[in-house]
Every structure is written in structure tokens, then in C-alpha cells.
Motif scaffolding. Structure first.
Motif, PDB file in Angstrom:
ATOM      1  N   THR A   1       0.860  -1.189   0.000  1.00  0.00           N
ATOM      2  CA  THR A   1       0.000   0.000   0.000  1.00  0.00           C
ATOM      3  C   THR A   1       0.892   1.233   0.000  1.00  0.00           C
ATOM      4  OG1 THR A   1      -0.081  -0.022   2.433  1.00  0.00           O
ATOM      5  CG2 THR A   1      -1.861  -1.151   1.241  1.00  0.00           C
ATOM      6  N   LEU A   2       0.344   2.367  -0.431  1.00  0.00           N
ATOM      7  CA  LEU A   2       1.086   3.621  -0.461  1.00  0.00           C
ATOM      8  C   LEU A   2       0.566   4.530   0.645  1.00  0.00           C
ATOM      9  CD1 LEU A   2       1.260   4.360  -4.300  1.00  0.00           C
ATOM     10  CD2 LEU A   2       3.008   3.335  -2.853  1.00  0.00           C
ATOM     11  N   ALA A   3       1.500   5.117   1.377  1.00  0.00           N
ATOM     12  CA  ALA A   3       1.135   6.021   2.471  1.00  0.00           C
ATOM     13  C   ALA A   3       1.893   7.328   2.309  1.00  0.00           C
ATOM     14  CB  ALA A   3       1.465   5.376   3.815  1.00  0.00           C
ATOM     15  N   SER A   4       1.189   8.455   2.475  1.00  0.00           N
ATOM     16  CA  SER A   4       1.832   9.769   2.368  1.00  0.00           C
ATOM     17  C   SER A   4       2.839   9.944   3.499  1.00  0.00           C
ATOM     18  CB  SER A   4       0.779  10.873   2.441  1.00  0.00           C
ATOM     19  OG  SER A   4      -0.097  10.798   1.334  1.00  0.00           O
ATOM     20  N   VAL A   5       3.952  10.607   3.185  1.00  0.00           N
ATOM     21  CA  VAL A   5       4.997  10.868   4.186  1.00  0.00           C
ATOM     22  C   VAL A   5       5.364  12.351   4.148  1.00  0.00           C
ATOM     23  CG1 VAL A   5       5.941   8.527   4.197  1.00  0.00           C
ATOM     24  CG2 VAL A   5       6.756  10.173   2.497  1.00  0.00           C
ATOM     25  N   ASP A   6       5.687  12.866   5.319  1.00  0.00           N
ATOM     26  CA  ASP A   6       6.077  14.279   5.433  1.00  0.00           C
ATOM     27  C   ASP A   6       7.593  14.362   5.526  1.00  0.00           C
ATOM     28  OD1 ASP A   6       6.071  16.983   5.716  1.00  0.00           O
ATOM     29  OD2 ASP A   6       5.497  16.974   7.843  1.00  0.00           O
ATOM     30  N   ARG A   7       8.250  14.098   4.418  1.00  0.00           N
ATOM     31  CA  ARG A   7       9.708  14.129   4.339  1.00  0.00           C
ATOM     32  C   ARG A   7      10.129  14.275   2.887  1.00  0.00           C
ATOM     33  NH1 ARG A   7      11.014   9.540   1.954  1.00  0.00           N
ATOM     34  NH2 ARG A   7       9.973   7.564   2.425  1.00  0.00           N
ATOM     35  N   PRO A   8      11.412  14.579   2.624  1.00  0.00           N
ATOM     36  CA  PRO A   8      11.896  14.678   1.240  1.00  0.00           C
ATOM     37  C   PRO A   8      11.801  13.335   0.514  1.00  0.00           C
ATOM     38  CG  PRO A   8      13.412  15.756   2.748  1.00  0.00           C
ATOM     39  CD  PRO A   8      12.445  14.988   3.605  1.00  0.00           C
ATOM     40  N   ALA A   9      11.597  13.404  -0.776  1.00  0.00           N
ATOM     41  CA  ALA A   9      11.498  12.190  -1.593  1.00  0.00           C
ATOM     42  C   ALA A   9      12.841  11.478  -1.661  1.00  0.00           C
ATOM     43  CB  ALA A   9      11.028  12.545  -3.004  1.00  0.00           C
ATOM     44  N   ALA A  10      12.785  10.151  -1.644  1.00  0.00           N
ATOM     45  CA  ALA A  10      13.986   9.319  -1.731  1.00  0.00           C
ATOM     46  C   ALA A  10      13.739   8.206  -2.737  1.00  0.00           C
ATOM     47  CB  ALA A  10      14.318   8.748  -0.359  1.00  0.00           C
ATOM     48  N   LYS A  11      14.790   7.455  -3.056  1.00  0.00           N
ATOM     49  CA  LYS A  11      14.695   6.377  -4.030  1.00  0.00           C
ATOM     50  C   LYS A  11      13.568   5.407  -3.656  1.00  0.00           C
ATOM     51  CE  LYS A  11      17.550   2.961  -6.467  1.00  0.00           C
ATOM     52  NZ  LYS A  11      16.643   1.823  -6.336  1.00  0.00           N
ATOM     53  N   ASP A  12      12.806   4.984  -4.659  1.00  0.00           N
ATOM     54  CA  ASP A  12      11.680   4.058  -4.552  1.00  0.00           C
ATOM     55  C   ASP A  12      10.389   4.718  -4.080  1.00  0.00           C
ATOM     56  OD1 ASP A  12      13.234   1.939  -5.459  1.00  0.00           O
ATOM     57  OD2 ASP A  12      13.851   1.369  -3.445  1.00  0.00           O
ATOM     58  N   ASP A  13      10.451   5.994  -3.680  1.00  0.00           N
ATOM     59  CA  ASP A  13       9.223   6.690  -3.295  1.00  0.00           C
ATOM     60  C   ASP A  13       8.372   6.975  -4.526  1.00  0.00           C
ATOM     61  OD1 ASP A  13       9.708   6.745  -0.600  1.00  0.00           O
ATOM     62  OD2 ASP A  13      10.550   8.761  -0.572  1.00  0.00           O
ATOM     63  N   PHE A  14       7.063   7.121  -4.310  1.00  0.00           N
ATOM     64  CA  PHE A  14       6.134   7.468  -5.377  1.00  0.00           C
ATOM     65  C   PHE A  14       5.759   8.943  -5.222  1.00  0.00           C
ATOM     66  CE2 PHE A  14       5.895   2.951  -5.180  1.00  0.00           C
ATOM     67  CZ  PHE A  14       5.582   2.525  -6.467  1.00  0.00           C
ATOM     68  N   THR A  15       5.897   9.699  -6.300  1.00  0.00           N
ATOM     69  CA  THR A  15       5.593  11.128  -6.237  1.00  0.00           C
ATOM     70  C   THR A  15       4.503  11.486  -7.233  1.00  0.00           C
ATOM     71  OG1 THR A  15       7.288  11.646  -7.895  1.00  0.00           O
ATOM     72  CG2 THR A  15       7.967  11.719  -5.567  1.00  0.00           C
ATOM     73  N   ASN A  16       3.784  12.553  -6.916  1.00  0.00           N
ATOM     74  CA  ASN A  16       2.832  13.150  -7.851  1.00  0.00           C
ATOM     75  C   ASN A  16       3.409  14.510  -8.213  1.00  0.00           C
ATOM     76  OD1 ASN A  16       0.414  15.073  -8.412  1.00  0.00           O
ATOM     77  ND2 ASN A  16      -0.387  13.003  -8.740  1.00  0.00           N
ATOM     78  N   ILE A  17       3.646  14.762  -9.497  1.00  0.00           N
ATOM     79  CA  ILE A  17       4.393  15.951  -9.899  1.00  0.00           C
ATOM     80  C   ILE A  17       3.718  16.698 -11.044  1.00  0.00           C
ATOM     81  CG2 ILE A  17       6.637  15.047  -9.146  1.00  0.00           C
ATOM     82  CD1 ILE A  17       7.164  14.177 -12.007  1.00  0.00           C
ATOM     83  N   ASP A  18       4.063  17.995 -11.171  1.00  0.00           N
ATOM     84  CA  ASP A  18       3.695  18.825 -12.329  1.00  0.00           C
ATOM     85  C   ASP A  18       4.970  19.124 -13.097  1.00  0.00           C
ATOM     86  OD1 ASP A  18       1.121  18.852 -11.361  1.00  0.00           O
ATOM     87  OD2 ASP A  18       1.302  20.831 -10.417  1.00  0.00           O
TER      88      ASP A  18
END
Length: 466
Positions: free
Chosen positions: A155-172
Motif C-alpha cells: 500500500t502507499l502512504a503519504s509521508v512528510d519528508r523529502p522524496a527518496a529512491k523508490d518513493d512514489f511522487t505526484n508531480i507537475d
């Protein structure tokens, strides 16, 4: 018919074929008949005009021209058989002389340049012993399968930290060239480290938190400005991490039919063993082909290699002219390997006198249709209609030849014989299965032929109405 053969290259010949007048006569007679069916001459019903009158009306040149169109391909085929050649491509035909009368001293003479299969001697297959890797299953194999399944339940859970390898991001994303926006996208999902977007994207995103943005220079990979440098601005909308379920009995119950993790692992080990055996059979095939191609010098036709290289490049890049040096080299090496394999398998098929039955071809085409989600009968009808049946039969022959050859070879690992009959089958079993499938294939073939015949009949009726 007189035939001379000149070797232009190791895999290319020029045939010079001279046809005697008496051999050409049946084609001249047929040409007169065909022309008579097409013309209207006062006093005669269409199709009943005497051949001599046709010749008087249209001249011997028209008769000979019509005859040559049918005669040249047929005499070429006869010449190829007589000289025991194996063409690998369509010939380049060039008519040099045509008789100006039926009894002319000038004979029909033409040349045919064609790339042919090179001749070489195959070793006695039963004398070959080939070493192959073991079909081993390790704890790592089981753990990798388990980890892959575990990820499918993540499952994917939001995190309050900088993005790191293997993280999933939503971007513009916004791309600019000379301060002009040339492309923009919003709400794009991207996993760091996946490498599915622009070069430099991972480096730009790593360390950014939700709400932050950065700009980097990248090369656009699609669209109107493909291949151009642009300033890429990327803004992070959210960062999520993948959370994997714990490996326990509860996970085993959810992911399988087993109650405990140990039982589930045991099944995965059995599954891994089957995969390892299939991989070993594939490695045996590759080792077999490599052994023969390493021991036999097989010349590859240049023209066919160029065509196949172009096709391989077309599958990699939209415009082959823009392909990199590495891409061109890889496409060329792939084409050469493909041709060597084909040449070798064709020679094996001939040496072992492999027979291809109707059921073989029908079953092969049905399996291809299934892969593409098509109706088998419609697909088979299309193959027949487009004249692709001989090519399909050739592919089946190569496959059967490869299996037959591998059954004759001894495969070993560390001096111990390896039984691959599970994948290669037994010859007696093959014969029995083919006999059972022949009746069903006959029905399918009849249906396919009927479909083609029906279509031809419909077209004929339409032509009559017109």
C-alpha cells in the motif's frame, strides 16, 4: 532448358536460363487462349477466337510478352530445383531475349540473381554432448518470488519528508525552450529510480518535499521537440512510500490457499523448480545452437542482413536514420544471429527430413491467434488469403527440426545426463499427438478454406454485377 550458375558472393548466385522453343510453346498457346478470352473480334464469340487470328490481330510480340510472364517464374523454379539451390529471398529477374516468332533462332533467355542458403556439413547429432547449467533452486529464488508477491500487496502512504529512491511522487512538469513553454503536464505519477521519465529526473526529485520545485536541463524524448534540450521545471505535489505487509501466516492466507507461511514457501519452491527446469531447457537450446554455429562457418546473405537490420532498427526507433551507433550495431548483430539460426535450423530440418502436417500448421496459427486475442478461423483465413501459409509452415518446420535435433543430442551437467524430455517430448509421443490432432485440424482448415472461397465467390459476384 540450359542453365548456367555463377557465384557472385558466397550466398548469392546468378542463374542464366535459356528456354528451348518447344518448352516455351505451351505458354504461347496458353497466352493466345487467354488473350482470346479478353478481346472482341467481329464474327467470333468472346473466348472462341482462333489463336492464329489473335496473333495476326495483335502480333506475336503481344503473345510472347504474355507467355513470358508465366514462363519465367516457372522455369526459374525448375532451374533452382535442378541445381539444388535453396533461395532465401525473391529473385531479381531480367529477361534478356524473347523469340520474335514461334520458330525463331532467338530463344527465351533470362537471368535470375538470388541470395541462397549456404551449403555446409552438419555433424552427427547423436555424437554431440553439450554441457549445460544445473536447474538449481536456491533460497534466494524463493525469497525473490515471495518479495515480488509481497510488493503486489503493498500500500502507499503519504509521508512528510523529502522524496527518496523508490518513493512514489505526484508531480507537475513544465518544459521551456528559450523561455517558451513547449510542453506541460499536471498530476503525473512517478516512482524515483524507475527510469521511466527524462534523464536527470531522479536527481532533480531526490530531496524535494511536497510543495517544493526545481529546474534542470533535460533532453525531450517525444513530441514536436524530440531530441532538443529544454529547461524542465518539476514541482512535487505529494510524496508516498511503499509499505509492505509482514511476512507471516496471515499474509500466506491472504496471498495463497495455504494456512501457514512455511506451506506457502514450499509451494513457491516447487514453482521455482519448474521455472528453473524451463530455464535450463532454454539454456540447452541456446547452448546447442551456439555449439553448432561455433563449429560451422555459416555465411550470411548480405542483402537479407541489411533488410533485417532495418526491420530491427524500426522496432527500436521511429526513424532508423536517427539511430545511434550502438543501436545500429545491436540491430545488425541481432539480424546476423537471426539469419544464422534460420539457416542452421533449415539445414537441420532438411537433414532430419522433418515433415510438417496440416495439424502442425493449424495448431501453430491457432496459438498465434490466441496470443493476440483473435478468432482462430478468421486469423487462419487471413493467413491463407495473404499467401503467408508457406512462411508459417517454415516456422513450424524449424521448431520441429530443433526439437528433433535436441532429442538426438546428449545434454549433461557435471558429467551427468540431463533429461529434457519434459520439454522436448518423445518421438513416439509426437507421432501419436499429431495423429489425434490431424482430424480436428482438417476441420479447421476446411473452415478456413471455405471462408476464403466464400469471400472469393462474393467478389466474383460483385464483379459480374459491375
Amino acid at each position: 532448358m540450359k542453365i548456367s550458375v555463377r557465384n557472385l558472393e558466397p550466398t548469392k548466385v546468378r542463374l542464366t536460363i535459356t528456354v528451348e522453343n518447344d518448352e516455351l510453346k505451351p505458354y504461347l498457346d496458353k497466352a493466345r487462349t487467354d488473350i482470346a478470352k479478353q478481346v472482341n473480334i467481329p464474327g467470333f464469340r468472346k473466348g472462341h477466337v482462333p489463336g492464329k487470328l489473335v496473333e495476326q490481330r495483335f502480333g506475336f510480340g503481344a503473345i510472347a510478352g504474355e507467355a513470358v510472364q508465366d514462363a519465367v517464374p516457372e522455369f526459374y523454379d525448375k532451374a533452382v530445383q535442378e541445381k539444388d539451390l535453396r533461395p532465401m529471398d525473391q529473385p531479381k529477374l531480367d529477361v534478356k531475349d524473347i523469340p520474335d516468332t514461334e520458330d525463331s533462332d532467338t530463344k527465351l533467355k533470362f537471368t535470375a540473381e538470388v541470395e541462397v542458403r549456404p551449403k555446409f556439413d552438419l555433424p552427427e547429432l547423436s555424437d554431440l554432448t553439450i554441457e549445460i547449467p544445473a536447474a538449481e533452486v536456491t533460497d534466494d529464488d524463493v525469497n525473490q518470488r515471495l518479495e515480488s508477491l509481497r510488493k503486489s500487496y503493498a500500500t502507499l502512504a503519504s509521508v512528510d519528508r523529502p522524496a527518496a529512491k523508490d518513493d512514489f511522487t505526484n508531480i507537475d512538469l513544465t518544459a521551456r525552450i528559450d523561455d517558451e513553454v513547449v510542453d506541460s503536464q499536471e498530476g503525473v505519477s512517478y516512482q524515483l529510480g524507475s527510469g521511466t521519465m527524462l534523464d536527470g529526473m531522479d536527481e532533480a526529485l531526490e530531496g524535494l518535499s511536497a510543495g517544493e520545485e526545481t529546474t534542470f536541463e533535460g533532453t525531450l524524448e517525444a513530441g514536436e521537440h524530440e531530441g532538443e534540450k529544454a529547461q524542465i521545471t518539476v514541482k512535487v505535489n505529494s510524496v508516498k512510500e511503499e509499505q509492505l505487509p509482514e511476512l507471516n501466516d496471515e499474509f500466506a492466507t491472504e496471498a495463497s490457499e495455504y494456512d501457514t507461511l512455511d506451506e506457502f514457501k514450499e509451494q513457491l519452491r516447487k514453482d521455482s523448480a519448474e521455472v528453473a527446469e524451463a530455464r535450463q531447457a532454454t539454456e540447452a537450446r541456446d547452448a546447442f545452437l551456439a555449439k553448432l554455429e561455433g563449429d560451422i562457418e555459416i555465411a550470411v546473405p548480405k542483402g537479407l542482413k541489411e533488410k533485417l537490420t532495418e526491420q530491427n532498427l524500426g522496432a527500436v526507433v521511429a526513424d532508423p536514420k536517427k539511430a545511434t551507433k550502438e543501436q545500429k550495431q545491436e540491430a545488425e548483430e541481432q539480424a546476423e544471429k537471426q539469419l544464422r539460426d534460420q539457416i542452421l535450423l533449415d539445414a537441420i530440418t532438411e537433414k532430419l527430413d522433418v515433415k510438417v502436417s496440416q495439424s502442425d500448421v493449424i495448431n501453430f496459427l491457432a496459438s498465434v491467434a490466441q496470443q493476440y486475442g483473435m478468432d482462430p478461423n478468421q486469423f487462419i483465413s487471413s493467413v491463407v488469403r495473404n499467401g503467408q501459409l508457406p512462411g508459417a509452415a517454415q516456422e513450424v518446420a524449424r521448431s520441429k527440426g530443433l526439437l528433433a535435433a535436441m532429442r538426438a543430442v546428449t545434454f549433461q551437467h557435471d558429467g551427468e545426463d540431463v533429461d529434457l524430455s519434459k520439454f522436448l517430448g518423445e518421438e513416439e509421443e509426437q507421432v501419436e499427438n499429431e495423429a489425434k490432432a490431424e482430424e480436428e485440424a482438417s476441420v479447421q482448415a476446411a473452415e478456413a478454406a471455405a471462408a476464403v472461397a466464400a469471400e472469393a465467390s462474393d467478389k466474383a459476384e460483385e464483379a459480374k454485377e459491375d
